[in-house]
Design an enzyme around this catalytic site. Structure first.
Site, PDB file in Angstrom:
ATOM      1  N   ARG A 197     -45.566 -18.577   7.270  1.00  0.00           N
ATOM      2  CA  ARG A 197     -44.711 -18.766   6.326  1.00  0.00           C
ATOM      3  C   ARG A 197     -45.045 -19.514   5.104  1.00  0.00           C
ATOM      4  NH1 ARG A 197     -38.987 -18.643   5.852  1.00  0.00           N
ATOM      5  NH2 ARG A 197     -39.165 -17.002   7.559  1.00  0.00           N
ATOM      6  N   HIS A 219     -21.812 -19.107  -1.113  1.00  0.00           N
ATOM      7  CA  HIS A 219     -21.375 -19.311   0.150  1.00  0.00           C
ATOM      8  C   HIS A 219     -20.008 -19.160   0.483  1.00  0.00           C
ATOM      9  CE1 HIS A 219     -22.155 -21.063   4.007  1.00  0.00           C
ATOM     10  NE2 HIS A 219     -20.906 -21.719   3.922  1.00  0.00           N
ATOM     11  N   GLU A 224     -33.348 -28.691  -2.189  1.00  0.00           N
ATOM     12  CA  GLU A 224     -34.061 -28.712  -1.154  1.00  0.00           C
ATOM     13  C   GLU A 224     -33.234 -28.675   0.180  1.00  0.00           C
ATOM     14  OE1 GLU A 224     -36.368 -30.537  -4.513  1.00  0.00           O
ATOM     15  OE2 GLU A 224     -34.189 -30.740  -3.688  1.00  0.00           O
ATOM     16  N   GLY A 226     -25.525  -5.804  -0.608  1.00  0.00           N
ATOM     17  CA  GLY A 226     -25.544  -6.109  -1.798  1.00  0.00           C
ATOM     18  C   GLY A 226     -24.177  -5.801  -2.462  1.00  0.00           C
ATOM     19  N   ASN A 273     -22.370  -8.486  -3.397  1.00  0.00           N
ATOM     20  CA  ASN A 273     -22.370  -9.338  -4.736  1.00  0.00           C
ATOM     21  C   ASN A 273     -23.161  -8.889  -5.722  1.00  0.00           C
ATOM     22  OD1 ASN A 273     -20.499 -11.626  -3.857  1.00  0.00           O
ATOM     23  ND2 ASN A 273     -21.830 -11.923  -2.209  1.00  0.00           N
ATOM     24  N   GLU A 299     -15.506 -14.566  -3.641  1.00  0.00           N
ATOM     25  CA  GLU A 299     -16.844 -14.270  -3.888  1.00  0.00           C
ATOM     26  C   GLU A 299     -17.105 -13.285  -5.203  1.00  0.00           C
ATOM     27  OE1 GLU A 299     -19.808 -13.611  -0.681  1.00  0.00           O
ATOM     28  OE2 GLU A 299     -18.039 -14.144   0.750  1.00  0.00           O
TER      29      GLU A 299
END
Length: 214
Positions: free
Chosen positions: A66, A110, A148, A12, A14, A181
């Site tokens: 899932r 990312h 997506e 954690g 970020n 980041e």
């Protein structure tokens, strides 16, 4: 006030950067209301608890399939109904139904300059291992909207970080976090909270007032 839910799987850092930026007034008109982790041992949950933020665990391992997890995950997010969902090191594939339910309300950080070193298999140290093995001289981090695909959503902010002689994946990972980041993720949230981020018909992000200095 922008209500933010943060999704995280590990330490954690970020998440901490976001909380610190809110406390420092660097993010305005936003608050974290929920932290969700797929990992019951994630230190991020302790960070949330110390800050008085509701934390909870929602893991695929708790479901028979899932598909069942995806349904429960969507239902919980719809119940919370956040204005923004932030993926801060969340190592679970986001179901397509969630993306469709929260269009341009999911953002991810990312640790590379997308479209380099991203996509399937590029997460955590694997990103920095790829950077070093290819011998590139500049890497960095990217904040983007989630679609997506894997790391294919519209790019909001990027910041470059130089690779140095003697870097290991661990050393480079830390520098990218500290120099990129932890700076661009809070800034992106602040810009979204201020209503300065828009996406055009070509899926290009525009920032009112111009690209910020980060």
């Amino acid at each position: 006030m922008l209500n933010v839910t943060v999704l995280v799987s590990g330490g954690g850092t970020n998440l901490q950067a976001i909380m610190d930026a809110i406390d420092a007034g660097e993010i305005q008109n936003a608050r974290i209301t929920h932290v969700i982790s797929n990992n019951p041992r994630a230190y991020a949950l302790e960070r949330a608890a110390k800050a008085g933020i509701q934390g909870e665990v929602l893991s695929p391992k708790s479901y028979d399939s899932r598909a069942e997890f995806n349904e429960a995950f969507l239902a919980r997010l719809q119940e919370i109904n956040p204005d923004l969902i932030v993926l801060a090191g969340f190592l679970v594939v986001i179901p397509e139904a969630v993306v469709k339910a929260f269009p341009y309300k999911l953002v991810n950080i990312h640790p590379s300059l997308i479209p380099s070193f991203c996509g399937t298999g590029f997460y955590g140290l694997h990103v920095h291992e790829g950077v070093l093995s290819r011998g590139v001289k500049v890497t960095g981090a990217t904040v983007h909207f989630v679609d997506e695909g894997t790391d294919t959503g519209p790019i909001i902010l990027q910041k470059a970080v130089y690779v140095q002689e003697g870097d290991t994946p661990e050393i480079l990972q830390r520098r990218v976090m500290e120099e990129a980041e932890w700076k661009i993720l809070p800034k992106a949230i602040d810009l979204i909270a201020a209503g300065k981020v828009s996406v055009d018909e070509n899926r290009i992000v525009h920032i009112a007032g111009g690209y910020p200095s980060v």
